[in-house]
Write a protein that holds these residues in place. Structure first.
Motif, mmCIF file in Angstrom:
data_model
loop_
_atom_site.group_PDB
_atom_site.id
_atom_site.type_symbol
_atom_site.label_atom_id
_atom_site.label_comp_id
_atom_site.label_asym_id
_atom_site.label_seq_id
_atom_site.Cartn_x
_atom_site.Cartn_y
_atom_site.Cartn_z
ATOM 1 N N LEU A 162 0.836 -1.470 -0.076
ATOM 2 C CA LEU A 162 -0.178 -0.027 -0.158
ATOM 3 C C LEU A 162 1.054 1.032 0.088
ATOM 4 O O LEU A 162 1.737 1.409 0.767
ATOM 5 N N LEU A 163 0.741 2.157 -0.861
ATOM 6 C CA LEU A 163 1.633 3.111 -0.929
ATOM 7 C C LEU A 163 1.073 4.355 -0.504
ATOM 8 O O LEU A 163 0.206 5.050 -0.798
ATOM 9 N N ALA A 164 1.707 4.905 0.525
ATOM 10 C CA ALA A 164 1.545 5.926 1.490
ATOM 11 C C ALA A 164 2.660 6.917 1.529
ATOM 12 O O ALA A 164 2.606 7.562 2.650
ATOM 13 N N GLY A 213 3.804 9.498 -0.308
ATOM 14 C CA GLY A 213 3.680 10.692 -0.767
ATOM 15 C C GLY A 213 3.565 12.117 0.161
ATOM 16 O O GLY A 213 3.411 11.766 1.206
ATOM 17 N N LEU A 214 3.482 13.256 -0.429
ATOM 18 C CA LEU A 214 3.332 14.446 0.392
ATOM 19 C C LEU A 214 2.007 14.976 0.528
ATOM 20 O O LEU A 214 1.801 15.958 1.323
ATOM 21 N N ALA A 215 1.161 14.492 -0.282
ATOM 22 C CA ALA A 215 -0.329 15.000 0.035
ATOM 23 C C ALA A 215 -0.684 16.324 -0.264
ATOM 24 O O ALA A 215 -1.336 16.709 0.510
ATOM 25 N N ARG A 216 -0.058 16.873 -1.091
ATOM 26 C CA ARG A 216 0.078 18.427 -1.086
ATOM 27 C C ARG A 216 -1.559 18.824 -1.630
ATOM 28 O O ARG A 216 -2.002 19.925 -0.850
ATOM 29 N N ARG A 217 -2.025 18.189 -2.354
ATOM 30 C CA ARG A 217 -3.684 18.641 -2.636
ATOM 31 C C ARG A 217 -4.595 18.398 -1.385
ATOM 32 O O ARG A 217 -5.450 18.987 -1.538
ATOM 33 N N MET A 218 -4.064 17.648 -0.637
ATOM 34 C CA MET A 218 -4.971 17.342 0.450
ATOM 35 C C MET A 218 -4.525 18.317 1.727
ATOM 36 O O MET A 218 -5.181 18.382 2.506
ATOM 37 N N ASP A 277 -1.455 12.551 6.244
ATOM 38 C CA ASP A 277 -1.534 11.269 5.479
ATOM 39 C C ASP A 277 -3.031 11.110 4.885
ATOM 40 O O ASP A 277 -4.091 10.932 5.820
ATOM 41 N N LYS A 278 -2.955 11.037 3.508
ATOM 42 C CA LYS A 278 -4.467 11.096 2.802
ATOM 43 C C LYS A 278 -5.141 9.542 3.398
ATOM 44 O O LYS A 278 -6.345 9.575 3.587
ATOM 45 N N PRO A 279 -4.265 8.535 3.571
ATOM 46 C CA PRO A 279 -5.012 7.301 3.675
ATOM 47 C C PRO A 279 -5.703 7.280 5.185
ATOM 48 O O PRO A 279 -6.479 6.272 5.366
ATOM 49 N N LEU A 291 3.307 -1.885 4.035
ATOM 50 C CA LEU A 291 2.958 -0.355 3.759
ATOM 51 C C LEU A 291 4.257 0.407 3.533
ATOM 52 O O LEU A 291 4.982 0.123 4.166
ATOM 53 N N ASN A 292 4.318 1.043 2.494
ATOM 54 C CA ASN A 292 5.426 2.028 2.101
ATOM 55 C C ASN A 292 4.925 3.568 2.703
ATOM 56 O O ASN A 292 3.823 4.194 2.245
ATOM 57 N N ALA A 293 5.553 3.982 3.628
ATOM 58 C CA ALA A 293 5.600 5.336 3.882
ATOM 59 C C ALA A 293 6.858 6.078 4.393
ATOM 60 O O ALA A 293 7.647 5.252 4.848
ATOM 61 N N ALA A 325 10.358 2.378 4.139
ATOM 62 C CA ALA A 325 10.474 3.773 3.902
ATOM 63 C C ALA A 325 11.131 3.830 2.610
ATOM 64 O O ALA A 325 12.015 2.747 2.443
ATOM 65 N N ASP A 326 11.182 4.691 1.705
ATOM 66 C CA ASP A 326 12.181 5.156 0.617
ATOM 67 C C ASP A 326 13.368 4.949 1.132
ATOM 68 O O ASP A 326 13.939 5.675 2.205
ATOM 69 N N ASP A 327 14.275 4.468 0.152
ATOM 70 C CA ASP A 327 15.888 4.803 0.671
ATOM 71 C C ASP A 327 16.625 5.796 -0.493
ATOM 72 O O ASP A 327 17.654 6.014 -0.479
ATOM 73 N N ALA A 352 11.284 10.919 -4.173
ATOM 74 C CA ALA A 352 11.492 10.766 -5.560
ATOM 75 C C ALA A 352 10.233 10.103 -6.300
ATOM 76 O O ALA A 352 10.659 9.924 -7.588
ATOM 77 N N GLY A 353 9.259 10.003 -5.787
ATOM 78 C CA GLY A 353 7.907 9.566 -6.450
ATOM 79 C C GLY A 353 7.529 8.307 -6.227
ATOM 80 O O GLY A 353 8.529 7.537 -5.310
ATOM 81 N N PRO A 354 6.505 7.717 -6.716
ATOM 82 C CA PRO A 354 6.101 6.314 -6.398
ATOM 83 C C PRO A 354 6.840 5.418 -6.671
ATOM 84 O O PRO A 354 7.285 4.202 -5.973
#
Ligand SMILES: Nc1nc2c(ncn2[C@@H]2O[C@H](COP(=O)(O)OP(=O)(O)OP(=O)(O)O)[C@@H](O)[C@H]2O)c(=O)[nH]1
Length: 211
Positions: free
Chosen positions: A13-15, A17-22, A26-28, A54-56, A72-74, A79-81
């Motif tokens: 489950l990809l979570a 991102g930065l959720a700027r539009r929200m 955490d959008k989820p 979960l990716n966060a 977490a991203d390394d 860098a995006g999804p």
């Protein structure tokens, strides 16, 4: 076991991102119809996969209540999804070396199809390619797809050396199948990016009941 179960596939489950539009956060974890979007996505994905992760980014404790491993991203600087997908592929290779495929879904997709993983696999197998991507309403949903763990070294190279950010560009290089879903009663890849989308999701549930 349900016909849609794929015990040899791990779901992410990809979570991340930065959720700027929200407006951030955490959008989820936003609720619709009295339940968080994340709880809805977990409920739909769990029967389809052998395990979920979960990716966060940031403090993983905020997702501790799910009981899911948080990766977490390394790759630095959001860098995006693709960075989240790489983190999932690396985790699966290290912790579950017997697993060949990861199914990803944006964690803000509350009406995710219940035959998501099986239809992605069917499309991928029919085309004889290592990747599959969801489609609805004539649009592809590049973050929602099936990924071969064996491609993780190439994905890392693409992100780190080639500075690749566009998912479609990377998947095209290996071959990607598309699986399309109908959009009635709702588009199953509707995703809640903004407060207006939360209102729309509430209205869809009010109109159609639990979809
Ligand atoms: N791991 C990871 N996931 C990301 C990143 N950016 C976006 N995503 C995920 O990719 C999916 C689609 O992201 P978007 O909705 O386009 O981006 P977002 O950051 O969530 O939201 P906006 O800032 O409003 O664009 C979501 O599941 C995000 O969590 C990132 O830098 N790293």
């Amino acid at each position: 076991m349900s016909a849609n179960a794929h015990p040899q596939t791990i779901g992410v489950l990809l979570a991340g991102g930065l959720a700027r539009r929200m407006g951030g956060g955490d959008k989820p974890l936003r609720e619709i119809g009295g339940r968080s979007i994340l709880a809805r996505v977990i409920e739909r994905m769990r029967p389809q996969c052998g395990a979920l992760i979960l990716n966060a980014n940031g403090d993983p404790q905020r997702f501790g209540f799910t009981g899911l491993p948080v990766v977490a991203d390394d790759i630095p600087d959001f860098a995006g999804p693709l960075a989240g997908i790489l983190a999932a592929l690396d985790h699966v290779a290290a912790q579950h070396p017997e697993i060949a495929y990861v199914a990803s879904v944006a964690a803000d997709t509350p009406f995710l199809p219940r035959d998501y993983v099986s239809r992605l696999h069917a499309a991928r197998e029919a085309a004889g390619v290592p990747l599959a991507c969801a489609e609805s309403d004539g649009r592809t949903h590049p973050v929602n797809g099936l990924w071969s763990v064996a491609l993780r070294a190439d994905l890392r190279h693409a992100l780190v050396v080639e500075d690749m950010r566009k998912i479609d560009r990377w998947t095209a290089r290996h071959g990607v199948a598309h699986a399309a879903w109908p959009v009635t009663p709702v588009d199953p890849f509707f995703n809640a990016n903004s407060p207006e989308d939360i209102d729309e999701a509430e209205a869809l549930i009010a109109r159609h009941g639990e979809i």
